[in-house]
Design a protein around this motif. Structure first.
Motif: not given
Length: 658
Positions: A273, A345, A348-349
Motif C-alpha cells: 500500500a 487495508l 480502506h485506501d
C-alpha cells in the motif's frame, strides 16, 4: 580460528566513521567526529570517533571506547570472533578459518543452503501441483496476495516429507549443515524437513540474504503451532532481526519513521500500500535490540501498530519498558474494530491508513488510557489496587528521568499523592523486563561523567608539591590493577577534556592520567613523539602496560599511519584500544602539536621524578645510618632529581603565563 592477517584485512576494509554513522549522527570537529553516545542516553555529544586511529570513545557516563571490533561487539552483542565475521560479511571479505577448531558449518554455507531452500519453496508455490501448493496459493490469495505479490516477496510453499532434505543433499549439503541452518531436524535417527505443509515467508538480513523462514500452517494439525519460525542459528537471531528490515531501512532513513507491525502479512500489506517503512518482530516479543536496529537508520518516530485485542494491549505494555532507552518517540496506533493492518487495508485506501498513522498517540498515553479505563476508581480500595497494578507496569522506569512525569500523571488520575505513587513504583520489582545489552567489557570499571567538549587553554594552580598538571577527570580503578597503585576515591574518568585546571599532588594515579594522554598522542601522531624516545626511556611508568604500548608504537617505522601504531600497541596489550581511545589532548585547542607533545612528555617526566624521589626517601628512612655510602649516593640522586623537578615545574608553570 581467524588469523591475524584476516583480522587486519577486515579492520582496514572498515571505515569506522561510516560504521558508527549507521547509528550515530556524527559531526566533524577538526580531525575527529562527534555525536551522542549510542550506548547510553545523552543530549550533549560526548562520543568521539577518530578516523586516523580507527578508535572511538565515550567521554560521558559509560566511558567505553575501543576499535571497530569493540564497537560491533557492543552494538550487536557479539563475541570478538563474531564481530570480525560480521564486519567481514559487511566488507565482502571471505575469511579463511582454521577448521581444526571445534566449530559448526561455515556461515556462508548456511546462507547458500537457505537461499537454495528459498528458491525451492518459491518454485513449489508458483509451479507446484497438488493439494498442498493449491492450498498455499488459496491462503495467500485470500489475504490479497496474488501472483505478483508472491513474486515480489518470494513467498513459498514447504511440502515437507523430506523433499527439501533430499533436494539439498543432492546439492552437496551435509546433514550437519542442514540441521545447523534449521532446515532439517533429526527424528528417530533420520533427517526430516523442519517446515511441513506451510506457506513460507523468507526472512532476510539487512543485506537482503535469506537467513530464516516463517511458516504459516495451512491445515490444522494436532499440537501444531499456527506459525513456525526458524530457530536461532549462526546466521539468524529472532531477537535481533526484523522481517522486511532490508526493504524498509531506506524509507526509515529518509522519513525518520519506522512502523512496527505484529505479523508478516501485515507488513507485506503495508508495503504493497506504499508504507515501506513497516517491519515486524519474528516470533518473539518486540525487544530493545529491535529498537537498536531501527536506530541505525536514525529514526525519530517508532509507531507500533498493535492489534486491538488483549494480546495487542499486552504487547503495548511490554514496549513501555523501552521508552527511556531510545531517543526516538514511541507512538502507538490501534486500528478501529480490532482490525490488523492487512484487514484494514483490504477495506480502506492508503489515505485512510495514513490518517491513522498521523493520529498516533504516545505509547504511554495509550497504555494509561486503556489500563485506567478498565478500573472502577469509585472506592479508595480499588484505587489502591489500581496503583499497585499500574506501579508494576511502570517499574521498569523506576530509575528513569521520566518517572516524575509518569508518576504525576498516574497520581492525578487516581487522586493520590505523587510522592507515595513514586514510592510504590520504586519498591516494585521489575518483572520480565528486557535487559539492556552488556554495556561494559569484562573487567572494566565505570568512571565519572566527563564534560562534553574540550576546554581551551592550560591554566594551572599550585600546591605544596609545586605545579602539577592533571586532566580534569581521569581514571578508572582497573587502570591500577597490577601496578601497585591505589586509586583515590574521586578518581576522574579516562580521557576527559584537558582543561588542566586542577593541580593535584603528584601521586601515581595522576601520572597514569598523563601517561594515557601521551599514549593517545603517540597513537594519533607517532612521528611527532619519536624525537622524545630517549627521554621516555628514563621514565618510571606508573602503569607497566603503558610502557610496553609506548615502545611498541615507537618501534613502528617512521611514516607509519596512526592505525598501524594502534595495531602495534594492541599486539602487546589487549586493552590498548580502550586506553588509546580515551585521549583528549590531541584534539584540544590552545596549543600546537609540538607544544602538546612537549607538555605531555614534561608532565610524565615530572611525575616520574617525583615518584623516584619518594622511593629514595623511603629507602633512606630504612637505611638509618647517615654515613652509609649507599645512603649518601641515594641522597645525591634525590638532589639531582629534585633539581630536575624544579626545572620541569618552572617550565610547566610558564605555560599559563603565555
Amino acid at each position: 580460528m581467524i588469523s591475524d592477517e584476516d583480522k587486519e584485512r577486515v579492520r582496514q576494509a572498515t571505515d569506522i566513521v561510516q560504521l558508527v554513522g549507521e547509528t550515530v549522527e556524527l559531526r566533524q570537529r577538526g580531525r575527529e567526529f562527534w555525536g551522542c553516545c549510542p550506548f547510553h542516553h545523552e543530549k550533549t555529544p560526548s562520543f568521539k570517533v577518530d578516523p586516523a586511529t580507527g578508535l572511538w570513545h565515550c567521554f560521558g557516563a559509560c566511558s567505553e571506547g575501543g576499535d571497530v571490533f569493540k564497537y560491533v561487539m557492543k552494538r550487536e552483542s557479539l563475541s570478538f570472533p563474531d564481530s570480525i565475521r560480521y564486519l567481514a560479511d559487511r566488507a565482502g571479505i571471505e575469511l579463511i578459518e582454521d577448521r581444526s577448531a571445534a566449530r559448526g558449518p561455515r556461515k556462508n554455507r548456511l546462507i547458500e543452503a537457505l537461499t537454495l531452500a528459498d528458491d525451492y519453496y518459491h518454485t513449489m508455490l508458483m509451479r507446484g501441483r497438488g493439494e498442498g501448493p493449491e492450498a498455499a496459493r488459496a491462503y495467500l490469495a485470500g489475504r490479497g496476495f496474488g501472483s505478483d505479490v508472491c513474486r515480489r516477496w518470494h513467498l513459498g510453499y514447504a511440502p515437507g516429507r523430506g523433499v527439501l532434505v533430499s533436494y539439498l543433499r543432492g546439492k552437496g549439503y551435509s546433514p550437519k549443515e542442514l540441521v545447523a541452518a534449521n532446515l532439517a531436524v533429526e527424528r528417530s535417527g533420520r533427517l526430516a524437513d523442519w517446515f511441513y505443509d506451510r506457506a513460507m515467508f523468507p526472512i532476510h538480513d539487512e543485506r537482503g540474504r535469506t537467513i530464516a523462514f516463517g511458516g504459516r500452517i495451512l491445515r490444522p494439525a494436532n499440537n501444531a503451532p499456527k506459525y513456525l519460525n526458524t530457530r536461532d542459528t549462526t546466521v539468524f537471531n529472532k531477537g535481533k532481526h526484523l522481517f522486511a528490515y532490508d526493504r524498509a531501512k531506506e524509507t526509515m532513513a529518509a522519513t525518520g519513521t519506522a512502523v512496527v507491525c505484529e505479523g508478516y502479512t501485515d507488513v507485506i500489506a503495508m508495503h504493497e500500500a506504499g508504507f515501506t517503512s513497516a517491519v515486524a518482530a519474528l516470533g518473539t516479543a518486540f525487544r530493545l535490540d529491535h529498537i537498536r536496529l531501527m536506530e541505525r537508520q536514525r529514526v525519530s518516530r517508532i509507531i507500533c501498530m498493535f492489534d486491538g485485542d488483549e494480546a495487542g494491549q499486552r504487547a503495548a505494555e511490554r514496549a513501555v519498558q523501552f521508552i527511556d532507552k531510545t531517543s526516538a518517540s514511541m507512538l502507538c496506533v490501534v486500528l478501529p474494530d480490532g482490525q490488523d493492518p492487512m484487514e484494514f487495508l483490504s477495506s480502506h485506501d492508503a489515505a485512510a491508513m495514513q490518517a491513522q498513522l498521523d493520529a498516533a498517540v504516545p505509547l504511554m498515553d495509550f497504555v494509561f488510557s486503556k489500563r485506567l479505563a478498565g478500573y472502577d476508581l469509585s472506592a479508595p480500595g480499588r484505587r489502591v489496587k489500581a496503583l499497585d497494578e499500574m506501579a508494576q507496569l511502570l517499574a521498569p522506569l523506576k530509575h528513569s528521568v521520566l518517572l516524575d512525569e509518569y508518576a504525576t500523571h498516574l497520581a492525578d488520575a487516581l487522586g493520590m499523592d505523587v510522592a507515595e505513587t513514586k514510592r510504590v513504583i520504586r519498591e516494585k520489582p521489575v518483572k520480565a523486563a528486557e535487559p539492556e545489552p552488556q554495556r561494559r567489557r569484562e573487567g572494566a570499571t565505570a568512571a565519572a561523567v566527563a564534560p562534553a567538549a574540550p576546554a581551551a587553554g592550560v591554566p594551572f594552580a599550585s600546591d605544596e608539591d609545586g605545579y602539577v598538571p592533571v586532566p580534569d577527570d581521569y581514571v578508572p580503578a582497573d587502570a591500577y590493577e597490577g601496578a601497585g597503585v591505589t586509586p583515590a576515591a574521586a578518581a576522574p574518568a579516562p580521557g576527559a577534556p584537558p582543561s588542566f585546571s586542577r593541580m593535584l599532588s603528584g601521586d601515581e594515579r595522576m601520572q597514569v592520567a598523563v601517561e594515557r594522554e601521551l599514549l593517545s598522542m603517540l597513537a594519533a601522531m607517532p612521528d611527532e613523539v619519536r624525537p622524545y624516545a630517549d627521554r621516555l626511556a628514563d621514565v618510571m611508568w606508573a602503569d607497566g602496560r603503558h610502557e610496553g604500548m609506548a615502545w611498541a608504537m615507537l618501534a613502528t617505522p617512521e611514516g607509519s599511519a596512526p592505525a598501524d601504531a594502534v595495531v602495534a600497541a594492541a599486539l602487546v596489550e589487549p586493552d590498548a584500544t580502550q586506553i588509546l581511545s580515551s585521549g583528549r589532548v590531541v584534539s584540544s585547542p590552545g596549543m600546537d602539536v609540538r607544544e602538546k607533545v612537549e607538555f605531555l612528555v614534561d608532565s610524565v617526566e615530572l611525575y616520574s621524578c617525583k615518584r623516584r624521589v619518594r622511593e629514595i626517601k623511603a629507602r633512606l628512612r630504612q637505611a638509618g645510618d647517615a654515613g652509609d655510602r649507599d645512603a649518601e649516593a641515594l641522597f645525591e640522586r634525590a638532589t639531582s632529581l629534585q633539581k630536575r623537578i624544579n626545572v620541569l615545574t618552572k617550565k610547566l608553570s610558564a605555560v599559563v603565563e603565555q
